[in-house]
Design a protein around this motif. Structure first.
Motif, PDB file in Angstrom:
ATOM      1  N   ILE A  28      -7.422  27.252  43.881  1.00  0.00           N
ATOM      2  CA  ILE A  28      -6.485  26.933  44.954  1.00  0.00           C
ATOM      3  C   ILE A  28      -6.621  25.464  45.328  1.00  0.00           C
ATOM      4  O   ILE A  28      -5.635  24.788  45.634  1.00  0.00           O
ATOM      5  CB  ILE A  28      -6.754  27.835  46.179  1.00  0.00           C
ATOM      6  N   MET A  75       9.674  28.409  40.709  1.00  0.00           N
ATOM      7  CA  MET A  75       9.327  27.092  41.223  1.00  0.00           C
ATOM      8  C   MET A  75      10.217  26.024  40.610  1.00  0.00           C
ATOM      9  O   MET A  75      10.641  25.098  41.282  1.00  0.00           O
ATOM     10  CB  MET A  75       7.846  26.811  40.933  1.00  0.00           C
ATOM     11  N   ILE A 104       1.685  25.886  39.406  1.00  0.00           N
ATOM     12  CA  ILE A 104       1.622  27.161  40.119  1.00  0.00           C
ATOM     13  C   ILE A 104       1.541  28.328  39.134  1.00  0.00           C
ATOM     14  O   ILE A 104       0.771  29.268  39.319  1.00  0.00           O
ATOM     15  CB  ILE A 104       2.845  27.311  41.055  1.00  0.00           C
ATOM     16  N   ARG A 107      -1.930  28.487  37.632  1.00  0.00           N
ATOM     17  CA  ARG A 107      -2.855  29.022  38.619  1.00  0.00           C
ATOM     18  C   ARG A 107      -2.718  30.545  38.704  1.00  0.00           C
ATOM     19  O   ARG A 107      -3.711  31.271  38.732  1.00  0.00           O
ATOM     20  CB  ARG A 107      -2.550  28.385  39.983  1.00  0.00           C
ATOM     21  N   PHE A 111      -5.494  33.470  37.945  1.00  0.00           N
ATOM     22  CA  PHE A 111      -5.780  34.585  38.867  1.00  0.00           C
ATOM     23  C   PHE A 111      -5.729  35.908  38.117  1.00  0.00           C
ATOM     24  O   PHE A 111      -6.593  36.763  38.297  1.00  0.00           O
ATOM     25  CB  PHE A 111      -4.744  34.624  39.995  1.00  0.00           C
TER      26      PHE A 111
ATOM     27  N   VAL B 133      -0.519  27.629  51.064  1.00  0.00           N
ATOM     28  CA  VAL B 133      -1.739  27.071  50.488  1.00  0.00           C
ATOM     29  C   VAL B 133      -1.860  27.431  49.007  1.00  0.00           C
ATOM     30  O   VAL B 133      -2.141  26.577  48.177  1.00  0.00           O
ATOM     31  CB  VAL B 133      -2.978  27.587  51.256  1.00  0.00           C
ATOM     32  N   VAL B 134      -1.617  28.709  48.680  1.00  0.00           N
ATOM     33  CA  VAL B 134      -1.946  29.186  47.333  1.00  0.00           C
ATOM     34  C   VAL B 134      -0.740  29.181  46.395  1.00  0.00           C
ATOM     35  O   VAL B 134      -0.830  28.721  45.265  1.00  0.00           O
ATOM     36  CB  VAL B 134      -2.536  30.615  47.401  1.00  0.00           C
ATOM     37  N   ASN B 135       0.381  29.701  46.853  1.00  0.00           N
ATOM     38  CA  ASN B 135       1.512  29.870  45.944  1.00  0.00           C
ATOM     39  C   ASN B 135       2.419  28.654  45.866  1.00  0.00           C
ATOM     40  O   ASN B 135       3.500  28.719  45.301  1.00  0.00           O
ATOM     41  CB  ASN B 135       2.328  31.098  46.342  1.00  0.00           C
ATOM     42  N   GLY B 136       1.972  27.550  46.477  1.00  0.00           N
ATOM     43  CA  GLY B 136       2.724  26.316  46.364  1.00  0.00           C
ATOM     44  C   GLY B 136       4.095  26.362  47.002  1.00  0.00           C
ATOM     45  O   GLY B 136       5.033  25.707  46.554  1.00  0.00           O
TER      46      GLY B 136
END
Lengths: 241, 192
Positions: A28, A75, A104, A107, A111, B133-136
């Motif tokens: 994160i 995104m 994203i 990331r 996860f 914060v995490v998923n942008g």
């Protein structure tokens, strides 16, 4: 979720979860794609050590590639940016949004790898037991939780039955929340009746707060070594790359 | 934890697990919609994912119920190998904290339509902080971001809080909840 014979399966589950969550926090906090890919590689090594055969791995990871594309697309098409590359309807793809999308989506994939590593190598009961002993989870909660997760497949079957019953009677609603209400009401009613029976059964068999344990999960030298190695390795990757 | 009866703990766990299983089905519905309509077009569905907190808290009416219920529901997603996995656990925690605050603000004495709706909205706020914060989510265009957040708030209030209230009120009518805080209150009111 069942543990297998891999070396990771022998690690204390609470310690393992702690180490994996630490890697997630680092992910994160990783601001660039390079660091994220380095940590993704670490997660992939973990998944490689998870004791699943290549075929199983492929089968389990494949659906997530669709999710990867989806995250990327969300995104890329809806992110902000000024250098427009392509637009159609309400989609607008820009250079900046694409680079954010890579970050994203990568990331997210990391996860997924971490989650799969955990799921592949952890037995539910052992996990909850180690939460009692290592994280001081109140045992009444823990045993309640164990009773609850036994019902996951039963609930899934029940939902299928209710849906089929609705289909037979041609009860279709165009409003999803109406369907949700119609399915959840019988499901909840049944689960409340069942919980009452479970609670009575547990108390009738002498379940109470002060208890002793046949198997008591402990933190071994090996667990400490694992925790230290993962945290050290991940931090090092984060700093060096 | 000592003030909890065993049957309260079990009913909380079972309902939370049932919610978790329902979330799974909701996710399969959500994935294709989100790809086509994006964060704005799909986030009206958000509220269902926070329904466990107001639902269980309204039945048990004890501190901690909202948080534990949401975390357990999220854990179900982890155990069944849903695509949210470990991150579901984190986001469940964020949502649970939010929902819990709504009841804490009223000293755990008020469990009515207002606090239930508030808990749905606060859970949405917890989820937003996590997503930022995490998923942008900060990378979305400002319009997309604001629309997504307001939609999540409304959805948390209606599909989370209000729907939980409607479902529990219907459950009370079946009589299965007579042994719990919500059922006892109803019986007292009927007797008076």
């Amino acid at each position: 979720m069942q543990e297998n014979v891999s070396p990771l399966a022998r690690i204390n589950p609470a310690i393992k979860l702690g180490a994996l969550v630490y890697v997630m926090v680092l992910l994160i906090a990783a601001p660039t794609l390079r660091e994220t890919i380095a940590l993704l590689a670490l997660a992939a090594i973990g998944l490689g050590c998870s004791g699943w055969s290549l075929l199983t791995l492929g089968k389990r990871v494949a659906p997530y590639l669709i999710l990867f594309l989806l995250t990327f697309w969300m995104m890329a098409a809806f992110g902000k940016g000024s250098t427009e590359l392509w637009s159609f309807g309400w989609f607008r793809v820009t250079e900046e949004s694409i680079s954010h999308a890579w970050l994203i989506a990568t990331r997210m994939l990391a996860f997924v790898f971490l989650s799969l590593t955990f799921i592949a190598t952890t037995d539910q009961t052992r996990f909850v037991m180690s939460l009692i002993h290592q994280c001081r989870l109140p045992d009444r909660l823990a045993y309640g939780f164990l009773a609850g997760i036994r019902f996951i497949p039963i609930f899934q079957q029940e939902i299928r039955t209710i849906r089929q019953a609705r289909q037979v009677r041609q009860q279709q609603s165009i409003w999803p929340w109406q369907t949700f209400f119609a399915i959840s009401l019988p499901l909840f009613t049944n689960s409340i009746i069942r919980s009452e029976q479970i609670a009575i059964a547990m108390e009738a068999r002498g379940f109470r707060a002060e208890r002793t344990y046949y198997v008591r999960p402990v933190v071994t030298q090996q667990d400490r070594l694992f925790f230290g190695l993962v945290c050290f390795g991940a931090t090092l990757l984060r700093i060096v790359v | 934890m000592n003030s909890w009866k065993m049957k309260e703990i079990i009913v909380m766990m079972m309902l939370a697990v049932a919610c978790g299983v329902l979330y799974l089905g909701w996710s399969t519905l959500w994935l294709p919609i989100s790809a086509i309509f994006g964060p704005v077009g799909s986030n009206w569905m958000f509220g269902i994912w926070v329904i466990a907190s107001p639902l269980v808290a309204y039945i048990i009416q004890k501190p901690g119920a909202a948080l534990i219920a949401e975390v357990v529901a999220a854990a179900v997603e982890l155990f069944t190998g849903s695509h949210f996995g470990l991150s579901a656990l984190l986001i469940g925690f964020a949502q649970g904290i939010g929902a819990e605050i709504a009841f804490a603000l009223f000293g755990y004495r008020k469990f009515n339509t207002l606090t239930l709706i508030l808990s749905g909205m606060f859970a949405a706020i917890g989820s937003m902080v996590y997503s930022l914060v995490v998923n942008g989510f900060a990378y979305y265009t400002t319009t997309t971001l604001l629309l997504t957040f307001s939609l999540q708030l409304v959805s948390g209030a209606l599909l989370g809080g209000l729907l939980a209230k409607i479902i529990v009120d219907a459950l009370v009518k079946t009589g299965t909840l007579n042994g719990y805080a919500i059922g006892r209150k109803r019986q007292k009111r009927d007797a008076a």
